[in-house]
Motif scaffolding. Structure first.
Motif, PDB file in Angstrom:
ATOM      1  N   GLN A 173      92.426 -69.519 -10.103  1.00 53.36           N
ATOM      2  CA  GLN A 173      91.078 -69.238 -10.601  1.00 53.36           C
ATOM      3  C   GLN A 173      91.129 -68.516 -11.943  1.00 53.36           C
ATOM      4  O   GLN A 173      90.365 -68.827 -12.866  1.00 53.36           O
ATOM      5  CB  GLN A 173      90.322 -68.399  -9.577  1.00 53.36           C
ATOM      6  CG  GLN A 173      88.868 -68.142  -9.948  1.00 53.36           C
ATOM      7  CD  GLN A 173      88.133 -67.358  -8.873  1.00 53.36           C
ATOM      8  OE1 GLN A 173      88.736 -66.950  -7.874  1.00 53.36           O
ATOM      9  NE2 GLN A 173      86.853 -67.140  -9.075  1.00 53.36           N
ATOM     10  N   THR A 174      92.053 -67.560 -12.063  1.00 51.31           N
ATOM     11  CA  THR A 174      92.204 -66.849 -13.338  1.00 51.31           C
ATOM     12  C   THR A 174      92.639 -67.798 -14.451  1.00 51.31           C
ATOM     13  O   THR A 174      92.129 -67.731 -15.582  1.00 51.31           O
ATOM     14  CB  THR A 174      93.236 -65.727 -13.180  1.00 51.31           C
ATOM     15  OG1 THR A 174      92.828 -64.849 -12.124  1.00 51.31           O
ATOM     16  CG2 THR A 174      93.365 -64.937 -14.477  1.00 51.31           C
ATOM     17  N   HIS A 175      93.583 -68.694 -14.113  1.00 47.85           N
ATOM     18  CA  HIS A 175      94.041 -69.679 -15.108  1.00 47.85           C
ATOM     19  C   HIS A 175      92.905 -70.597 -15.534  1.00 47.85           C
ATOM     20  O   HIS A 175      92.754 -70.917 -16.719  1.00 47.85           O
ATOM     21  CB  HIS A 175      95.186 -70.492 -14.514  1.00 47.85           C
ATOM     22  CG  HIS A 175      95.747 -71.515 -15.448  1.00 47.85           C
ATOM     23  ND1 HIS A 175      96.423 -71.199 -16.616  1.00 47.85           N
ATOM     24  CD2 HIS A 175      95.713 -72.879 -15.399  1.00 47.85           C
ATOM     25  CE1 HIS A 175      96.793 -72.296 -17.237  1.00 47.85           C
ATOM     26  NE2 HIS A 175      96.376 -73.334 -16.533  1.00 47.85           N
ATOM     27  N   GLN A 176      92.082 -71.008 -14.557  1.00 53.23           N
ATOM     28  CA  GLN A 176      90.951 -71.876 -14.880  1.00 53.23           C
ATOM     29  C   GLN A 176      89.951 -71.162 -15.778  1.00 53.23           C
ATOM     30  O   GLN A 176      89.385 -71.755 -16.709  1.00 53.23           O
ATOM     31  CB  GLN A 176      90.271 -72.336 -13.583  1.00 53.23           C
ATOM     32  CG  GLN A 176      89.145 -73.334 -13.783  1.00 53.23           C
ATOM     33  CD  GLN A 176      89.629 -74.637 -14.385  1.00 53.23           C
ATOM     34  OE1 GLN A 176      90.762 -75.060 -14.110  1.00 53.23           O
ATOM     35  NE2 GLN A 176      88.808 -75.286 -15.168  1.00 53.23           N
ATOM     36  N   GLN A 177      89.729 -69.884 -15.515  1.00 47.85           N
ATOM     37  CA  GLN A 177      88.815 -69.109 -16.357  1.00 47.85           C
ATOM     38  C   GLN A 177      89.350 -68.984 -17.774  1.00 47.85           C
ATOM     39  O   GLN A 177      88.589 -69.068 -18.750  1.00 47.85           O
ATOM     40  CB  GLN A 177      88.599 -67.727 -15.740  1.00 47.85           C
ATOM     41  CG  GLN A 177      87.789 -67.741 -14.450  1.00 47.85           C
ATOM     42  CD  GLN A 177      87.671 -66.368 -13.829  1.00 47.85           C
ATOM     43  OE1 GLN A 177      88.304 -65.405 -14.288  1.00 47.85           O
ATOM     44  NE2 GLN A 177      86.881 -66.252 -12.780  1.00 47.85           N
TER      45      GLN A 177
END
Length: 302
Positions: A173-177
């Motif tokens: 999720q952090t990478h996607q953000q």
């Protein structure tokens, strides 16, 4: 009524405790039947964790029968499936840890593993299950201890797996953000570059003149230049025309005839001019074709 057990007024708190104590003496102990509903209600109240734990510890302590304890294990484990709030998971596991377990109760807990395996990622929930295992080890027979140890290993294994899955999901999720933020930055940067290009293009277009306008300006300039040159040429021609008859020039009759097309008045004036001592021929009116030369003496000689 259960919240009155933690009332700030000590008199109200003592009366509430007396009420539940007398209620537990009834034939089937109504607290046993009401406990799951009381748990659900208190979980949604704005209670401090310490107050919640004190209330549930008092109510569970009023249940004495083993069968009721074993039945509560099943009821409480089934409640994990109906809630998604981590706070409620923690409260349910705390109530389980306050039960008095028998061998049947432990076996029931192992059988219902599927109902609560998804909540083992929470550290507080895992701590409550460790308390249950430690309690069970104290009264378990040697043959039962091996089952409890296997159950403990299973709990730890699922706890680690669930933590890793949550960590992986969080990293994804952090990478996607970050990717979304980078894409938004690139889009914004491209938009700024396009805007700057449009501004530079407008300035360039403003500096480049229209060829048709330049042609018109050049034509106007050429026309004005031609007009000025024509005026200068006309003025120069006039000056030359005016300066043509000099005082030292001798005009003959043939010259006067040649200049007739230019100006009659100038031709007549030019034909009458003579050089020093030269006399114009005399025309006989009776015979225009005959010219008589003057016979008189001149200043230069006969």
């Amino acid at each position: 009524m259960a919240m009155c057990l933690e009332d700030e007024d000590e008199r109200i708190s003592n009366l509430a405790k007396l009420f539940f104590h007398e209620l537990s003496k009834k034939g089937n102990n109504p607290i046993y039947n009401l406990l799951p509903d009381i748990l659900g209600k208190l979980s949604n109240e704005n209670l401090k964790r310490e107050s919640f734990c004190n209330i549930m510890q008092f109510l569970i302590g009023s249940i004495k029968k083993d069968k009721q304890m074993e039945s509560l294990v099943e009821k409480l484990c089934n409640r994990f499936s109906g809630v998604t709030n981590t706070r409620q998971w923690e409260y349910i596991s705390y109530c389980l840890s306050q039960l008095t377990f028998t061998e049947k109760g432990v076996k029931k807990l192992m059988e219902l593993f599927k109902t609560y395996e998804h909540v083992l990622s929470e550290d507080s929930v895992m701590d409550n299950f460790r308390n249950i295992v430690n309690k069970a080890k104290k009264f378990a027979k040697p043959e039962m201890k091996s089952c409890i140890e296997e159950f403990e290993e299973k709990l730890v294994k699922f706890h680690i797996e669930k933590k890793e899955q949550e960590l992986t999901a969080q990293n994804a999720q952090t990478h996607q953000q970050k990717l979304s933020s980078l894409e938004n930055f690139v889009v914004a940067k491209n938009g700024e570059e396009c805007a700057e290009s449009d501004i530079v293009g407008d300035e360039t277009d403003a500096n480049v003149s229209d060829p048709s306008v330049e042609g018109m300006d050049q034509s106007s300039h050429n026309v004005s230049k031609s007009k000025v040159e024509l005026d200068e040429h006309s003025q120069a021609s006039s000056e030359v025309t005016e300066l043509e008859p000099c005082e030292n020039e001798v005009q003959s009759p043939m010259t006067a005839i040649h200049l007739r097309g230019t100006s009659k008045s100038k031709a007549k004036k030019s034909s009458m001019k003579v050089q020093r001592g030269f006399r114009a021929p005399i025309v006989d009116p009776s015979n225009p074709g005959a010219l008589e030369l003057p016979t008189g003496p001149t200043s230069n000689g006969p």
